[in-house]
Design an enzyme around this catalytic site. Structure first.
Site, PDB file in Angstrom:
ATOM      1  N   MET A  90       0.822  -1.208   0.000  1.00 19.68           N
ATOM      2  CA  MET A  90       0.000   0.000   0.000  1.00 19.68           C
ATOM      3  C   MET A  90       0.859   1.262   0.000  1.00 19.68           C
ATOM      4  O   MET A  90       0.803   2.096   0.909  1.00 19.68           O
ATOM      5  CB  MET A  90      -0.953  -0.019   1.193  1.00 19.68           C
ATOM      6  N   HIS A 109      -4.803  -5.850  -8.871  1.00 26.52           N
ATOM      7  CA  HIS A 109      -5.745  -4.830  -8.413  1.00 26.52           C
ATOM      8  C   HIS A 109      -7.147  -5.422  -8.401  1.00 26.52           C
ATOM      9  O   HIS A 109      -7.541  -6.130  -9.339  1.00 26.52           O
ATOM     10  CB  HIS A 109      -5.705  -3.618  -9.351  1.00 26.52           C
TER      11      HIS A 109
END
Length: 215
Positions: A90, A109
């Site tokens: 992240m 994703h």
């Protein structure tokens, strides 16, 4: 055998899927290291139990993005990876970092890119009323959640879906297609050429593996 380095920020469920595929003999790679930007990332414990070298570079200890990315690259390069795999990492990576690993940096994703880049993809899909959702494995470019698509898996959006139920169904597909994409790279069949994905000798077995099992 190809060396890979996996980057995580949390539990690393996609990392777990890659380790499981390796252990089952379905993924011919050496997972040289798992690196996290968060000291409390649960995935570090999982990797260590699997006998994989772990490192943590706390991004908060660095003056800025470029300083952290430079230290991260130095750490990664110490393991001489053929491929760097983002598995719930992240952090927005700097352009210099991405360029350094051009054609050797992949991400997964939780949406069918280019739809729904960024965060909260499942709730946004529900809010928009889409009927098909899914996940995307792609080569990373400097643009957020953007890059040449390697493989996608789709799931139907059901009338009674919640964010959690849709997320769980998509995650199951992530755990299938990410090891597959990494395996293609490990076999020398997958490459980035002039900004486009090239997969040598695609087979019927590949197509069957990509097709989601929805039952």
């Amino acid at each position: 055998m190809k060396n890979i380095v996996i980057l995580i920020s949390g539990r690393g469920s996609n990392m777990e899927a890659l380790i499981a595929a390796r252990d089952a003999g379905d993924l011919p790679v050496n997972i040289a290291a798992v690196i996290s930007n968060r000291p409390d990332a649960k995935g570090l414990e999982t990797a260590a139990r699997a006998g994989i070298a772990t490192r943590c570079l706390d991004h908060k200890a660095y003056a800025g993005r470029e300083a952290f990315d430079a230290a991260l690259a130095e750490c990664i390069d110490g393991f001489a990876p053929d491929l760097v795999v983002l598995a719930g990492f992240m952090r927005i990576l700097s352009e210099g970092f991405v360029r350094r690993y051009d054609g050797r940096l992949v991400n997964i994703h939780p949406s069918l890119l280019p739809s729904f880049p960024g965060l909260h993809t499942h709730q946004r899909a529900l809010d928009e009323g889409v009927r098909i959702h899914g996940c995307t494995v792609h080569f990373v470019t400097p643009a957020l959640d953007h890059g040449p698509v390697i493989v996608q898996a789709a799931v139907p959006v059901l009338d009674d879906d919640t964010e959690d139920s849709l997320s769980a169904r998509v995650l199951a597909q992530e755990h299938r297609v990410y090891p597959l994409a990494v395996r293609w790279f490990a076999e020398g069949r997958l490459r980035l050429e002039d900004g486009r994905v090239r997969l040598d000798a695609p087979t019927l077995a590949d197509a069957v593996l990509v097709a989601p099992r929805l039952a």
